[in-house]
Design an enzyme around this catalytic site. Sequence first.
Site, PDB file in Angstrom:
ATOM      1  N   ALA A 188       2.578  -1.559   4.549  1.00  0.00           N
ATOM      2  CA  ALA A 188       2.744  -1.135   5.361  1.00  0.00           C
ATOM      3  C   ALA A 188       1.207  -1.749   6.757  1.00  0.00           C
ATOM      4  O   ALA A 188       1.290  -2.613   6.076  1.00  0.00           O
ATOM      5  CB  ALA A 188       1.545  -0.105   4.584  1.00  0.00           C
TER       6      ALA A 188
ATOM      7  N   HIS B  90      -6.760   4.720   6.197  1.00  0.00           N
ATOM      8  CA  HIS B  90      -6.126   4.597   4.972  1.00  0.00           C
ATOM      9  C   HIS B  90      -5.619   5.682   4.466  1.00  0.00           C
ATOM     10  O   HIS B  90      -4.330   5.474   3.769  1.00  0.00           O
ATOM     11  CB  HIS B  90      -7.233   3.687   3.936  1.00  0.00           C
ATOM     12  CG  HIS B  90      -6.302   3.417   2.903  1.00  0.00           C
ATOM     13  ND1 HIS B  90      -5.354   1.922   2.882  1.00  0.00           N
ATOM     14  CD2 HIS B  90      -6.871   3.698   1.353  1.00  0.00           C
ATOM     15  CE1 HIS B  90      -5.139   1.935   1.621  1.00  0.00           C
ATOM     16  NE2 HIS B  90      -5.976   2.518   0.750  1.00  0.00           N
TER      17      HIS B  90
ATOM     18  N   MET C  43      -2.709  -6.916   7.257  1.00  0.00           N
ATOM     19  CA  MET C  43      -3.289  -7.249   6.380  1.00  0.00           C
ATOM     20  C   MET C  43      -2.798  -8.432   4.958  1.00  0.00           C
ATOM     21  O   MET C  43      -3.508  -8.620   4.595  1.00  0.00           O
ATOM     22  CB  MET C  43      -4.219  -6.532   6.322  1.00  0.00           C
ATOM     23  CG  MET C  43      -4.523  -5.839   7.329  1.00  0.00           C
ATOM     24  SD  MET C  43      -6.611  -4.306   6.735  1.00  0.00           S
ATOM     25  CE  MET C  43      -6.496  -4.063   8.477  1.00  0.00           C
ATOM     26  N   SER C  44      -1.043  -8.283   5.222  1.00  0.00           N
ATOM     27  CA  SER C  44      -0.823  -8.920   3.855  1.00  0.00           C
ATOM     28  C   SER C  44       0.326 -10.038   4.540  1.00  0.00           C
ATOM     29  O   SER C  44       0.349 -10.406   4.860  1.00  0.00           O
ATOM     30  CB  SER C  44      -0.699  -8.313   2.848  1.00  0.00           C
ATOM     31  OG  SER C  44       0.801  -7.146   2.968  1.00  0.00           O
TER      32      SER C  44
ATOM     33  N   HIS D 170      -3.004   0.381  -4.818  1.00  0.00           N
ATOM     34  CA  HIS D 170      -2.609  -0.804  -4.957  1.00  0.00           C
ATOM     35  C   HIS D 170      -2.025  -0.632  -6.642  1.00  0.00           C
ATOM     36  O   HIS D 170      -4.448  -0.788  -7.883  1.00  0.00           O
ATOM     37  CB  HIS D 170      -3.233  -2.377  -4.907  1.00  0.00           C
ATOM     38  CG  HIS D 170      -2.662  -2.116  -3.346  1.00  0.00           C
ATOM     39  ND1 HIS D 170      -1.560  -3.012  -3.108  1.00  0.00           N
ATOM     40  CD2 HIS D 170      -3.068  -1.810  -2.228  1.00  0.00           C
ATOM     41  CE1 HIS D 170      -1.226  -3.375  -1.862  1.00  0.00           C
ATOM     42  NE2 HIS D 170      -2.303  -2.613  -0.988  1.00  0.00           N
TER      43      HIS D 170
ATOM     44  N   SER E   2       0.834  -1.574   0.157  1.00  0.00           N
ATOM     45  CA  SER E   2      -0.030   0.124  -0.029  1.00  0.00           C
ATOM     46  C   SER E   2       0.540   1.061   0.370  1.00  0.00           C
ATOM     47  O   SER E   2       1.714   1.850   0.743  1.00  0.00           O
ATOM     48  CB  SER E   2      -0.410  -0.131   1.029  1.00  0.00           C
ATOM     49  OG  SER E   2      -1.752  -1.513   1.340  1.00  0.00           O
TER      50      SER E   2
ATOM     51  N   ASN F   9       1.566   4.292  10.586  1.00  0.00           N
ATOM     52  CA  ASN F   9       1.162   4.551  11.924  1.00  0.00           C
ATOM     53  C   ASN F   9       1.472   4.087  12.921  1.00  0.00           C
ATOM     54  O   ASN F   9       1.449   2.457  12.798  1.00  0.00           O
ATOM     55  CB  ASN F   9      -0.513   4.593  11.499  1.00  0.00           C
ATOM     56  CG  ASN F   9      -0.866   3.019  11.613  1.00  0.00           C
ATOM     57  OD1 ASN F   9      -0.660   2.753   9.990  1.00  0.00           O
ATOM     58  ND2 ASN F   9      -1.874   2.741  12.222  1.00  0.00           N
TER      59      ASN F   9
ATOM     60  N   TYR G 231      -8.536  -9.515   2.387  1.00  0.00           N
ATOM     61  CA  TYR G 231      -9.914  -9.286   2.777  1.00  0.00           C
ATOM     62  C   TYR G 231     -10.793  -8.828   1.360  1.00  0.00           C
ATOM     63  O   TYR G 231     -12.238  -8.399   2.322  1.00  0.00           O
ATOM     64  CB  TYR G 231      -9.794  -7.623   4.252  1.00  0.00           C
ATOM     65  CG  TYR G 231      -8.739  -7.128   3.243  1.00  0.00           C
ATOM     66  CD1 TYR G 231      -9.532  -5.849   1.986  1.00  0.00           C
ATOM     67  CD2 TYR G 231      -7.495  -6.904   3.923  1.00  0.00           C
ATOM     68  CE1 TYR G 231      -8.371  -4.927   1.883  1.00  0.00           C
ATOM     69  CE2 TYR G 231      -6.957  -5.764   3.365  1.00  0.00           C
ATOM     70  CZ  TYR G 231      -7.367  -4.772   2.134  1.00  0.00           C
ATOM     71  OH  TYR G 231      -6.584  -3.704   1.375  1.00  0.00           O
ATOM     72  N   GLU G 232     -10.298  -8.384   0.320  1.00  0.00           N
ATOM     73  CA  GLU G 232     -11.296  -8.103  -0.155  1.00  0.00           C
ATOM     74  C   GLU G 232     -12.095  -9.206  -0.984  1.00  0.00           C
ATOM     75  O   GLU G 232     -12.648  -9.258  -2.177  1.00  0.00           O
ATOM     76  CB  GLU G 232     -10.345  -7.558  -1.812  1.00  0.00           C
ATOM     77  CG  GLU G 232      -9.092  -6.936  -1.744  1.00  0.00           C
ATOM     78  CD  GLU G 232      -8.262  -6.258  -2.610  1.00  0.00           C
ATOM     79  OE1 GLU G 232      -8.469  -6.440  -3.848  1.00  0.00           O
ATOM     80  OE2 GLU G 232      -7.182  -7.101  -2.325  1.00  0.00           O
TER      81      GLU G 232
ATOM     82  N   HIS H 289      -5.552  -8.759  -1.382  1.00  0.00           N
ATOM     83  CA  HIS H 289      -5.618  -9.602   0.123  1.00  0.00           C
ATOM     84  C   HIS H 289      -6.935 -10.815   0.173  1.00  0.00           C
ATOM     85  O   HIS H 289      -7.975  -9.927  -0.276  1.00  0.00           O
ATOM     86  CB  HIS H 289      -5.895  -8.104   0.551  1.00  0.00           C
ATOM     87  CG  HIS H 289      -4.725  -6.942   0.972  1.00  0.00           C
ATOM     88  ND1 HIS H 289      -4.905  -5.965  -0.400  1.00  0.00           N
ATOM     89  CD2 HIS H 289      -3.524  -6.903   1.135  1.00  0.00           C
ATOM     90  CE1 HIS H 289      -3.722  -5.394  -0.223  1.00  0.00           C
ATOM     91  NE2 HIS H 289      -3.295  -5.943   1.076  1.00  0.00           N
TER      92      HIS H 289
HETATM   93  N1  HPA Z   1      -3.002  -2.206  11.159  1.00  0.00           N
HETATM   94  C1  HPA Z   1      -3.035  -3.079  10.403  1.00  0.00           C
HETATM   95  N2  HPA Z   1      -3.091  -2.873   8.813  1.00  0.00           N
HETATM   96  C2  HPA Z   1      -2.893  -1.353   9.129  1.00  0.00           C
HETATM   97  C3  HPA Z   1      -2.365  -0.535   9.492  1.00  0.00           C
HETATM   98  C4  HPA Z   1      -2.616  -0.752  10.991  1.00  0.00           C
HETATM   99  O1  HPA Z   1      -2.759  -0.425  12.283  1.00  0.00           O
HETATM  100  N3  HPA Z   1      -1.298   0.464   8.831  1.00  0.00           N
HETATM  101  C5  HPA Z   1      -1.369  -0.087   7.909  1.00  0.00           C
HETATM  102  N4  HPA Z   1      -1.355  -1.255   7.627  1.00  0.00           N
END
Ligand code: HPA
Length: 279
Positions: free
Chosen positions: A113, A247, A211-212, A61, A30, A235, A85-86, A83
Amino acid sequence: MMDFDKVRDAVEFLNARTSARPKIALVLGSGLGAFADQVGKREVIPYSEIPNFPKSTVEGHSGNLVIGNEGGTSIAVMQGRVHFYEGYSMKEVTFPTKVLARFGIKHLILTNAAGGINSRFKAGRLMIIEDHLNLQSTNPLIGPNESRFGPRFFDMSEAYNKKMREIALSSARRLRLTVHRGVYAALTGPSYETPAEIRMLKRLGADAVGMSTVPEVIVANHMGVKCLGISCITNMAAGVSKEKINHEEVMLTGERVKGDFIRLLRAIIPAVASLQGRQ
Ligand code: HPA
């Protein structure tokens, strides 16, 4: 059609489409796709043209396989991934990894990310992944084993190749880039975590959450492809800082560290290539 045949069709397509035979590939996460735009001698192959390839639905993406040259090394770059989750199955999520492995990739560099859990971490820094926690409640290799890809049971004690991690760390040091090291926990998403979930992950030994990456690393290890994982800590995770997570912030931080990130990848690639020369 069997997974094996679908992979074979995609590999045959790539072999006909390009004369390049890269042995190193990158997956850009991402907001981290910029690296692909500055690769030399680029051949851009949209995922939609590759037989059986899944297409990403997430903003940030783009879906291209970029074949090019980085400092004399032929590389394949996946600009964007899909992903779990998609709504894609684990088989679909890991299909491109299988294709890369059968296309001849020996070393895979995966980026993502992630949220920072370790309180020593800072948003905007990169983390070299040392190990992972698969908390996606499933595994991409569930089902009959395809023995032409790898064995039923296989070791994961060095899922993130030690030599590649050392290269990443020494490259960062040479560039005077502060990087973190740590354990990446993968959850399914798409919701970000609750503060209680982050406290749980911290107790389980996670330094970052995303998440990946984990499904791809499992499949790559199955097929004997060595992996390096780099997280951009976009973050601090929920409850670690008071800020809410969105996001846009994830994408903005990706944009902000783009320069460091590209410089690090450019330093790592020739060193990984020389690893292959000695094999
Ligand atoms: N949590 C999960 N996935 C993420 C985060 C997060 O805080 N930041 C970027 N991808």
